[in-house]
Design an enzyme around this catalytic site. Structure first.
Site, PDB file in Angstrom:
ATOM      1  N   ARG A  12       0.822  -1.220   0.000  1.00  8.62           N
ATOM      2  CA  ARG A  12       0.000   0.000   0.000  1.00  8.62           C
ATOM      3  C   ARG A  12       0.854   1.267   0.000  1.00  8.62           C
ATOM      4  O   ARG A  12       0.431   2.307  -0.493  1.00  8.62           O
ATOM      5  CB  ARG A  12      -0.938  -0.014   1.211  1.00  8.62           C
ATOM      6  CG  ARG A  12      -2.003   1.106   1.185  1.00  8.62           C
ATOM      7  CD  ARG A  12      -3.008   0.933   2.298  1.00  8.62           C
ATOM      8  NE  ARG A  12      -4.102   1.897   2.239  1.00  8.62           N
ATOM      9  CZ  ARG A  12      -4.309   2.860   3.129  1.00  8.62           C
ATOM     10  NH1 ARG A  12      -3.488   2.988   4.164  1.00  8.62           N
ATOM     11  NH2 ARG A  12      -5.327   3.687   3.000  1.00  8.62           N
ATOM     12  N   ILE A  64      -7.356   7.576  -0.906  1.00  7.17           N
ATOM     13  CA  ILE A  64      -7.212   6.133  -0.991  1.00  7.17           C
ATOM     14  C   ILE A  64      -7.966   5.559   0.199  1.00  7.17           C
ATOM     15  O   ILE A  64      -7.770   5.989   1.339  1.00  7.17           O
ATOM     16  CB  ILE A  64      -5.718   5.709  -0.990  1.00  7.17           C
ATOM     17  CG1 ILE A  64      -5.586   4.180  -0.988  1.00  7.17           C
ATOM     18  CG2 ILE A  64      -4.939   6.312   0.161  1.00  7.17           C
ATOM     19  CD1 ILE A  64      -4.137   3.692  -1.149  1.00  7.17           C
ATOM     20  N   SER A  65      -8.878   4.645  -0.057  1.00 11.45           N
ATOM     21  CA  SER A  65      -9.761   4.129   0.990  1.00 11.45           C
ATOM     22  C   SER A  65      -8.983   3.366   2.053  1.00 11.45           C
ATOM     23  O   SER A  65      -7.884   2.862   1.812  1.00 11.45           O
ATOM     24  CB  SER A  65     -10.816   3.193   0.388  1.00 11.45           C
ATOM     25  OG  SER A  65     -11.641   3.889  -0.507  1.00 11.45           O
ATOM     26  N   GLN A  66      -9.572   3.291   3.241  1.00 13.66           N
ATOM     27  CA  GLN A  66      -8.921   2.531   4.309  1.00 13.66           C
ATOM     28  C   GLN A  66      -8.895   1.051   3.928  1.00 13.66           C
ATOM     29  O   GLN A  66      -9.823   0.536   3.294  1.00 13.66           O
ATOM     30  CB  GLN A  66      -9.624   2.753   5.640  1.00 13.66           C
ATOM     31  CG  GLN A  66     -11.028   2.211   5.751  1.00 13.66           C
ATOM     32  CD  GLN A  66     -11.707   2.693   7.020  1.00 13.66           C
ATOM     33  OE1 GLN A  66     -12.296   3.774   7.045  1.00 13.66           O
ATOM     34  NE2 GLN A  66     -11.603   1.908   8.077  1.00 13.66           N
ATOM     35  N   PHE A  71     -17.575   8.027   1.068  1.00 12.89           N
ATOM     36  CA  PHE A  71     -16.756   8.119  -0.135  1.00 12.89           C
ATOM     37  C   PHE A  71     -16.971   9.479  -0.791  1.00 12.89           C
ATOM     38  O   PHE A  71     -17.984  10.142  -0.557  1.00 12.89           O
ATOM     39  CB  PHE A  71     -17.146   7.025  -1.145  1.00 12.89           C
ATOM     40  CG  PHE A  71     -16.523   5.679  -0.880  1.00 12.89           C
ATOM     41  CD1 PHE A  71     -15.448   5.234  -1.637  1.00 12.89           C
ATOM     42  CD2 PHE A  71     -17.009   4.851   0.123  1.00 12.89           C
ATOM     43  CE1 PHE A  71     -14.881   3.985  -1.403  1.00 12.89           C
ATOM     44  CE2 PHE A  71     -16.458   3.613   0.364  1.00 12.89           C
ATOM     45  CZ  PHE A  71     -15.383   3.169  -0.406  1.00 12.89           C
TER      46      PHE A  71
END
Length: 215
Positions: A33, A59-61, A202
C-alpha cells in the site's frame, strides 16, 4: 521510507482480526500500500485509515478495500470494471483475483500515476483509462463484476446494464454530505438483489472528465 516485513505482518494481522477472508488477504499481501501514497502519508500507509491523494481524492482505508473486494467475489475468469481508479490500489488488488481489470478515472493526473504504479508492479491485466466513469465501458460490456469507489445516489442504471446476468456490483450509495451505505447488487433473472454491507463515506460520483487536468 521502506516498510519492513514486520510492518506488513502487522498490517495483515490487523486485517485478519477484522475478519478479512484468506484469499483477500493473500491478494492484499502482494500489493504494497505504501506504493500508492506519497510524501509524509507513507508513514501511515499500513494504518487502517483513508489517506489524501492528488486531485482532492482519497485512498480508501484497507479494511473497506478488503470488504469491497470480498463482497465482489471475483473469480479467476472474471472481467471487472472499476469506476474511480484513484491511486490504483483497489485495481491492483483486483488484478490478483480477476482475469482482467478495466479501471476508469476522470482525473488525468491520477490515471497517469496509477498507471505507473501498475507498470512498476508488472500487473499486465489492468487497463487504466482517463474517462467519464459514469458512462462505464459499453464497448467492453458485459462485465462479470463492477465496483464503484465513489458514491452514487442510486446504482447507475447504465452501469447495471453493463453487468452480465449473474454478475455483482459493489458500490457506496447515498448523499455526498451524509453517511452512505456500501451495498452489493446481484443481477438475477428475477431482478436485482440488494445487500447492505456497512456504513461508509466516499467522495461523490461526478460526471465528466476533470477540466483541471487540461482536458
Amino acid at each position: 521510507m521502506t516498510l519492513s516485513p514486520e510492518d506488513t505482518m502487522q498490517f495483515l494481522l490487523m486485517l485478519r482480526n477484522k475478519g478479512v477472508a484468506d484469499h483477500v488477504l493473500q491478494a492484499m499481501e502482494k500489493v504494497p500500500r505504501d506504493m500508492f501514497v506519497e510524501g509524509h502519508f507513507k508513514a501511515h500507509a499500513m494504518d487502517d485509515m483513508a489517506l489524501p491523494i492528488d486531485a482532492g481524492q482519497t485512498i480508501s482505508q484497507p479494511s473497506i478495500v478488503a470488504k469491497m473486494t470480498e463482497a465482489l467475489d471475483v473469480g479467476p475468469r472474471d472481467k471487472v470494471l472499476e469506476i474511480g481508479t484513484g491511486s490504483g490500489y483497489q485495481a491492483a488488488i483486483l488484478s490478483q483475483l480477476a482475469r482482467r481489470v478495466y479501471s476508469l478515472e476522470r482525473h488525468r493526473q491520477l490515471s497517469i500515476k496509477a498507471r505507473k504504479r501498475i507498470e512498476a508492479l508488472k500487473l499486465r491485466n489492468v487497463v487504466i483509462t482517463t474517462a467519464d466513469g459514469s458512462y462505464g465501458m459499453p464497448d467492453q460490456a458485459p462485465f462479470d463484476r463492477i465496483i464503484l469507489t465513489a458514491a452514487a445516489e442510486d446504482p447507475p442504471a447504465n452501469l447495471l446494464e453493463q453487468l452480465r446476468m449473474g454478475g455483482i456490483m459493489v458500490l457506496p450509495v447515498g448523499q455526498s454530505d451524509a453517511v452512505q451505505s456500501l451495498i452489493k447488487v446481484e443481477k438475477t433473472p428475477d431482478g436485482l438483489n440488494y445487500t447492505e454491507l456497512a456504513e461508509v463515506r466516499f467522495v461523490p460520483l461526478v460526471a465528466g472528465v476533470a477540466k483541471t487536468d487540461g482536458v
